[in-house]
Design a protein around this motif. Structure first.
Motif, mmCIF file in Angstrom:
data_model
loop_
_atom_site.group_PDB
_atom_site.id
_atom_site.type_symbol
_atom_site.label_atom_id
_atom_site.label_comp_id
_atom_site.label_asym_id
_atom_site.label_seq_id
_atom_site.Cartn_x
_atom_site.Cartn_y
_atom_site.Cartn_z
ATOM 1 N N ALA A 162 0.850 -1.189 0.000
ATOM 2 C CA ALA A 162 0.000 0.000 0.000
ATOM 3 C C ALA A 162 0.892 1.248 0.000
ATOM 4 N N VAL A 163 0.258 2.417 -0.162
ATOM 5 C CA VAL A 163 1.012 3.657 -0.329
ATOM 6 C C VAL A 163 1.904 3.946 0.873
ATOM 7 N N ASP A 164 1.427 3.655 2.069
ATOM 8 C CA ASP A 164 2.180 4.051 3.252
ATOM 9 C C ASP A 164 2.945 2.890 3.894
ATOM 10 N N ASP A 165 3.093 1.778 3.199
ATOM 11 C CA ASP A 165 3.798 0.623 3.772
ATOM 12 C C ASP A 165 5.313 0.846 3.785
ATOM 13 N N LYS A 166 5.947 0.395 4.866
ATOM 14 C CA LYS A 166 7.411 0.466 5.007
ATOM 15 C C LYS A 166 7.929 -0.917 5.433
ATOM 16 N N PRO A 167 7.964 -1.884 4.531
ATOM 17 C CA PRO A 167 8.346 -3.252 4.895
ATOM 18 C C PRO A 167 9.854 -3.382 5.115
ATOM 19 N N ILE A 168 10.220 -4.348 5.924
ATOM 20 C CA ILE A 168 11.637 -4.693 6.110
ATOM 21 C C ILE A 168 12.114 -5.512 4.912
ATOM 22 N N LEU A 169 13.248 -5.139 4.372
ATOM 23 C CA LEU A 169 13.836 -5.897 3.261
ATOM 24 C C LEU A 169 14.956 -6.771 3.830
ATOM 25 N N ASN A 170 14.699 -8.095 3.834
ATOM 26 C CA ASN A 170 15.662 -9.036 4.408
ATOM 27 C C ASN A 170 16.622 -9.519 3.331
ATOM 28 N N CYS A 171 17.843 -9.013 3.395
ATOM 29 C CA CYS A 171 18.865 -9.344 2.406
ATOM 30 C C CYS A 171 20.015 -10.103 3.066
ATOM 31 N N SER A 172 19.775 -10.682 4.238
ATOM 32 C CA SER A 172 20.853 -11.338 4.971
ATOM 33 C C SER A 172 21.366 -12.557 4.204
ATOM 34 N N SER A 173 22.665 -12.801 4.326
ATOM 35 C CA SER A 173 23.295 -13.890 3.582
ATOM 36 C C SER A 173 24.285 -14.607 4.483
ATOM 37 N N ASP A 174 24.725 -15.776 4.020
ATOM 38 C CA ASP A 174 25.721 -16.579 4.722
ATOM 39 C C ASP A 174 27.034 -16.503 3.951
ATOM 40 N N GLY A 175 28.069 -15.982 4.568
ATOM 41 C CA GLY A 175 29.372 -15.863 3.921
ATOM 42 C C GLY A 175 30.462 -15.716 4.958
ATOM 43 N N ASN A 176 31.659 -16.112 4.584
ATOM 44 C CA ASN A 176 32.817 -15.979 5.470
ATOM 45 C C ASN A 176 34.014 -15.551 4.621
ATOM 46 N N PRO A 177 34.567 -14.349 4.881
ATOM 47 C CA PRO A 177 34.272 -13.406 5.968
ATOM 48 C C PRO A 177 32.853 -12.820 5.862
ATOM 49 N N GLN A 178 32.416 -12.195 6.948
ATOM 50 C CA GLN A 178 31.092 -11.589 7.003
ATOM 51 C C GLN A 178 30.904 -10.600 5.855
ATOM 52 N N PRO A 179 29.852 -10.765 5.025
ATOM 53 C CA PRO A 179 29.646 -9.849 3.891
ATOM 54 C C PRO A 179 29.249 -8.443 4.349
ATOM 55 N N TYR A 180 29.487 -7.489 3.465
ATOM 56 C CA TYR A 180 28.908 -6.159 3.641
ATOM 57 C C TYR A 180 27.853 -5.968 2.550
ATOM 58 N N TYR A 181 26.918 -4.999 2.758
ATOM 59 C CA TYR A 181 25.715 -4.929 1.925
ATOM 60 C C TYR A 181 25.548 -3.541 1.316
ATOM 61 N N ARG A 182 24.898 -3.555 0.144
ATOM 62 C CA ARG A 182 24.560 -2.314 -0.545
ATOM 63 C C ARG A 182 23.189 -2.487 -1.194
#
Length: 345
Positions: A234-254
């Motif tokens: 809907a117009v006013d929705d602000k959902p969480i975007l789950n982009c978590s991943s499994d990686g070693n070393p710990q990934p960084y996100y964009r």
């Protein structure tokens, strides 16, 4: 002693010529028939005969040998501490007709001083997909030919192997294992276990294990949820975007969004927008030094259900007077048309 042995050799040749086996008909019995002794421990073996008449019997050995005796039907080979790695005592008996002998099979063993595992030529973590060599070093053990080594990954047996080395003296031995690193191996432990296999009559010897080798495996990011999600908002929705991943070393996100002014605070790949999302495509990329992976969020705009409700309420409110007024007018008109006329006389 050497004269006795020389005399024995003459009769040995005579036995060979006559076709007789020196042991098959030799009236000697060893108890026990063989011994397995830890280096430095005491040892004792009895040699006896059933013959009542004989010239003499005795033991010949580099340690613990005896002189020829003719009065007793047994003779003991004994040592308070066996400190010879290779020894083969011989019990012999002289009769009027022959001289024969029985060899005693002696196994001298020593458990390893240490068992250790390491990764030669590499001090850092492994990388998924690459093959590495692990080495298990065993120090000061004998006899090597009775040694077996088992490799473990966690509780799983990877490999069991032996080295053929006929030396009776203590040796240092190394065993190698080639292993291809996988993401699933990260955090597992590798161990090597040494077992001395000396036969069913041997004392029960506990295996010796190395200290565990902790596997550290680096691998590129992979997403723990689907790589594409479609969101109907809907117009006013602000959902969480789950982009978590499994990686070693710990990934960084964009996160790339349709509007550059949108702000998304991020914690370990979970983005929480501060304002409602616009329709369009949002690309989230997880990256570490071994690679990257991208997840796509496609946002569709749907009509706001609360706005629709109030629109309906507004329409109903606006039309209500008209509907009510029309209903009243129709009712009055109907009454006026149906009223009877009165005649005045």
């Amino acid at each position: 002693m050497w004269r006795v042995r020389a005399w024995f050799l003459i009769f040995e040749v005579a036995l060979f010529v006559s076709g007789q086996s020196r042991n098959s008909s030799c009236p000697l019995e060893l108890s026990p028939s063989s011994v397995i002794v830890r280096f430095g421990d005491p040892v004792s073996v009895n040699c006896s005969t059933s013959l009542e008449e004989f010239e003499g019997m005795g033991w010949e050995a580099t340690e613990g040998g005896t002189s020829l005796t003719g009065k007793l039907q047994f003779v003991l080979w004994t040592l308070a501490s066996l400190k010879t790695w290779s020894i083969r005592p011989i019990c012999y008996i002289n009769t009027i007709e022959i001289q024969c002998e029985q060899d005693l099979d002696v196994t001298v063993y020593k458990m390893p001083d240490s068992v250790s595992i390491f990764q030669p030529n590499l001090t850092g973590p492994m990388e998924a997909g690459r093959t590495y060599q692990l080495q298990c070093d065993i120090r000061n053990v004998a006899p090597v030919k009775n040694l077996s080594l088992t490799w473990y990954r966690g509780t799983e047996i990877i490999k069991t192997e032996m080295h053929y080395n006929d030396s009776a003296t203590p040796q240092n031995e190394s065993f190698s294992l080639l292993i291809t690193a996988k993401k699933e191996y990260d955090g597992l432990q590798i161990q090597c276990k040494v077992q001395m296999n000396l036969g069913v009559s041997a004392p029960k010897l506990s295996p010796i294990k190395s200290e565990p080798f902790d596997m550290v495996v680096h691998y590129p990011p992979t997403f723990t949820s689907p790589q594409q999600e479609i969101l109907d908002l809907a117009v006013d929705d602000k959902p969480i975007l789950n982009c978590s991943s499994d990686g070693n070393p710990q990934p960084y996100y964009r996160l790339l969004s349709p509007a550059s002014d949108l702000k998304f605070p991020e914690t370990r790949g979970v983005f929480r927008p501060l304002s409602p999302l616009l329709p369009g495509t949002y690309n989230c990329t997880a990256t570490n030094r071994l690679g990257s992976a991208t997840k796509v969020f496609i946002v569709h705009r749907t009509r706001n259900s609360s706005a629709t409700f109030w629109l309906i309420v507004g329409l109903v409110s606006a039309l209500a007077p008209v509907l009510i007024g029309g209903t009243v007018w129709a009712t009055r008109r109907g009454h006026s048309q149906s009223s009877p006329k009165t005649n005045i006389l």
